[in-house]
Design a protein around this motif. Structure first.
Motif, short mmCIF file in Angstrom:
data_model
loop_
_atom_site.label_atom_id
_atom_site.label_comp_id
_atom_site.label_asym_id
_atom_site.label_seq_id
_atom_site.Cartn_x
_atom_site.Cartn_y
_atom_site.Cartn_z
N SER A 115 44.83 29.23 23.46
CA SER A 115 44.30 27.87 23.61
C SER A 115 43.64 27.67 24.97
CB SER A 115 45.42 26.85 23.44
OG SER A 115 46.31 26.89 24.53
N VAL A 116 42.73 26.70 25.03
CA VAL A 116 42.05 26.39 26.28
C VAL A 116 43.06 25.95 27.33
CG1 VAL A 116 40.38 24.86 27.37
CG2 VAL A 116 39.91 25.80 25.10
N ALA A 117 44.05 25.16 26.91
CA ALA A 117 45.05 24.64 27.86
C ALA A 117 45.84 25.77 28.50
CB ALA A 117 45.99 23.68 27.14
N ILE A 118 46.36 26.69 27.68
CA ILE A 118 47.16 27.79 28.20
C ILE A 118 46.31 28.71 29.08
CG2 ILE A 118 48.42 29.88 27.56
CD1 ILE A 118 49.48 28.36 25.15
N SER A 119 45.09 29.02 28.62
CA SER A 119 44.21 29.88 29.40
C SER A 119 43.89 29.25 30.76
CB SER A 119 42.91 30.13 28.63
OG SER A 119 42.01 30.90 29.39
N THR A 120 43.64 27.94 30.77
CA THR A 120 43.32 27.25 32.02
C THR A 120 44.50 27.26 32.99
OG1 THR A 120 41.77 25.80 30.85
CG2 THR A 120 42.53 25.07 33.01
N VAL A 121 45.69 26.97 32.46
CA VAL A 121 46.88 26.94 33.31
C VAL A 121 47.15 28.31 33.92
CG1 VAL A 121 49.40 26.74 33.27
CG2 VAL A 121 47.99 24.99 32.18
N LEU A 122 47.06 29.36 33.11
CA LEU A 122 47.33 30.72 33.61
C LEU A 122 46.26 31.17 34.59
CD1 LEU A 122 48.61 32.43 30.33
CD2 LEU A 122 49.95 31.57 32.25
N HIS A 123 45.00 30.84 34.32
CA HIS A 123 43.92 31.21 35.24
C HIS A 123 44.07 30.48 36.57
CE1 HIS A 123 40.00 32.70 36.43
NE2 HIS A 123 39.62 31.47 36.73
N ASN A 124 44.67 29.28 36.54
CA ASN A 124 44.86 28.50 37.76
C ASN A 124 46.01 29.01 38.62
OD1 ASN A 124 42.72 26.72 37.49
ND2 ASN A 124 43.92 25.22 36.34
N LEU A 125 46.62 30.11 38.22
CA LEU A 125 47.65 30.73 39.06
C LEU A 125 47.03 31.58 40.18
CD1 LEU A 125 50.20 31.95 36.34
CD2 LEU A 125 50.32 29.87 37.73
N ALA A 126 45.71 31.63 40.24
CA ALA A 126 45.01 32.44 41.24
C ALA A 126 45.49 32.19 42.67
CB ALA A 126 43.50 32.24 41.13
N PRO A 127 45.73 30.92 43.10
CA PRO A 127 46.20 30.71 44.48
C PRO A 127 47.49 31.44 44.80
CG PRO A 127 45.46 28.64 43.52
CD PRO A 127 45.48 29.63 42.42
N ILE A 128 48.39 31.57 43.81
CA ILE A 128 49.64 32.29 44.05
C ILE A 128 49.36 33.75 44.34
CG2 ILE A 128 51.82 33.02 42.99
CD1 ILE A 128 51.77 30.43 41.37
N PHE A 129 48.46 34.36 43.55
CA PHE A 129 48.12 35.77 43.76
C PHE A 129 47.33 35.97 45.05
CE2 PHE A 129 48.43 35.50 39.04
CZ PHE A 129 49.55 36.30 38.90
N THR A 130 46.49 35.00 45.40
CA THR A 130 45.75 35.08 46.66
C THR A 130 46.71 35.03 47.85
OG1 THR A 130 43.95 33.87 45.59
CG2 THR A 130 43.80 34.17 47.96
N SER A 131 47.68 34.13 47.79
CA SER A 131 48.67 34.02 48.86
C SER A 131 49.50 35.29 48.96
CB SER A 131 49.59 32.82 48.61
OG SER A 131 48.85 31.63 48.49
N LEU A 132 49.90 35.82 47.80
CA LEU A 132 50.69 37.04 47.79
C LEU A 132 49.89 38.21 48.37
CD1 LEU A 132 53.36 38.35 46.90
CD2 LEU A 132 52.29 38.82 44.67
N GLY A 133 48.60 38.29 48.01
CA GLY A 133 47.76 39.36 48.55
C GLY A 133 47.58 39.24 50.05
N ALA A 134 47.35 38.01 50.53
CA ALA A 134 47.18 37.80 51.98
C ALA A 134 48.45 38.17 52.73
CB ALA A 134 46.80 36.35 52.25
N TRP A 135 49.59 37.89 52.14
CA TRP A 135 50.87 38.20 52.78
C TRP A 135 51.14 39.70 52.78
CZ3 TRP A 135 55.79 39.36 50.14
CH2 TRP A 135 56.87 39.46 51.04
N LEU A 136 50.91 40.37 51.64
CA LEU A 136 51.20 41.79 51.53
C LEU A 136 50.20 42.66 52.29
CD1 LEU A 136 52.15 42.09 47.73
CD2 LEU A 136 53.69 42.21 49.70
N ALA A 182 43.14 35.73 36.74
CA ALA A 182 43.55 35.07 37.99
C ALA A 182 43.77 36.09 39.10
CB ALA A 182 44.83 34.26 37.75
N VAL A 183 44.32 37.25 38.74
CA VAL A 183 44.53 38.32 39.73
C VAL A 183 43.18 38.81 40.26
CG1 VAL A 183 45.41 40.65 40.09
CG2 VAL A 183 46.71 39.03 38.70
#
Length: 331
Positions: A115-136, A182-183
């Motif tokens: 669904s569009v809703a689920i795809s949008t929510v999961l794609h919006n997890l990008a900031p978490i992966f960006t923060s994790l990448g910046a930290w690691l 998102a990754v």
């Protein structure tokens, strides 16, 4: 020990007003993407539409770059920067174009599987992966206000789709594709952040568009989709898509990465579905639910905390230039 991103008062008053405004306007421009894709879907698939976005962007930036080069040759314009490319530069540019193309392809494909809703929510997890990448990768630390703002903004983005999540149907492959998109978006922003220590937005855009065009060509070919529109309206849609979303929108985002961190830029991406919903309401008379307006307000509150935090801006050019070699060595 982590490096806290700090900003002196003098730096703070120099950068945030113009840069944050540019980033905000860039997100608004990018938000028109859903409108243009919907406009062109009568003739082209979403992936073919994205392919046209990139090859048209390559033409625009190629002509722009050629014009600057000619001006330097004939008029001796010393303001035109001549970059000397290294092996690291080529790897970063190749990574940026490939990551961005992969992110767009995966999120487009996920929309056909879940669904569009689920795809949008999961794609919006990008900031978490960006923060994790910046930290690691770069040992970047974030203060409490920054982390609270990030959580609030991400929660607001999820709230936007809250009313649709209840009856949404999902497919595991589609969900995984949205998460991986998102990754890849996070990886793209982290790489471009490093490229901005050396290259102009125009140079980066030229390489990204050219590389993404090469990456997407075989995908469109194997899918059997039509490559190009056949009517005036179709061409107007893909040309507008390229000029507004790629040239203007991502141009402003890449410009802002000289002063703002990739984590902040990824958080501003959370506003994209908000603006897309507003534009759909104005253009297509689509209804906006109460959760949309609540989510919009919550995202803005979170972004205010993030941008006003001293962690929003890089502490110095030295830390960023040093992180280029760290990123390459890890990759």
């Amino acid at each position: 020990m982590t490096n806290q991103l700090k900003l002196s008062e003098q730096q703070w008053f120099k950068t945030p007003a113009i840069v944050s405004t540019a980033l905000f306007l860039g997100v608004i421009a990018i938000s028109f993407g859903a409108i243009f894709i919907r406009w062109s879907e009568y003739e082209l698939s979403p992936i073919a539409t994205v392919f046209n976005r990139f090859w048209l962007g390559s033409v625009v930036f190629g002509l722009w770059h050629s014009g600057l080069t000619i001006r330097q040759w004939f008029w001796g314009d010393k303001s035109v920067q001549q970059e000397a490319y290294t092996r690291q530069d080529f790897l970063l540019l190749l990574g940026a174009g490939t990551f961005f193309a992969a992110s767009l392809v995966l999120v487009a494909w996920s929309l056909t599987q879940t669904s569009v809703a689920i795809s949008t929510v999961l794609h919006n997890l990008a900031p978490i992966f960006t923060s994790l990448g910046a930290w690691l990768l770069f040992s970047v630390g974030f203060n409490r206000q920054f982390l609270i703002g990030m959580v609030i903004a991400t929660g607001g983005a999820i709230a936007i789709e809250l009313d649709q999540l209840g009856g949404a149907t999902n497919n595991l492959l589609g969900d995984v594709a949205a998460i991986i998109s998102a990754v890849f978006l996070a990886a793209y922003l982290l790489v471009v952040e490093q490229l901005r220590t050396k290259f102009t937005p125009m140079t980066i855009q030229l390489w990204i568009c050219a590389i993404a065009t090469v990456v997407l060509f075989p995908i469109v070919l194997l899918s059997g989709d039509k490559f190009f529109p056949s009517t005036f309206g179709g061409w107007l849609a893909v040309i507008s898509f390229s000029l507004v979303c790629q040239v203007l929108g991502h141009g402003l985002l890449i410009y802002s990465l000289e002063k703002l961190s990739s984590v902040v830029v990824s958080l501003f991406h959370l506003l994209e579905p908000v603006f897309a919903g507003v534009f759909a309401f104005v253009i297509f008379s689509e209804k906006l639910s109460f959760s949309h307006w609540v989510g919009f307000a919550v995202v803005l509150i979170g972004l205010y905390l993030v941008v006003s935090s001293q962690a929003a801006v890089h502490s110095s050019q030295k830390r960023r230039s040093g992180s280029r070699s760290i990123f390459i060595n890890i990759c």
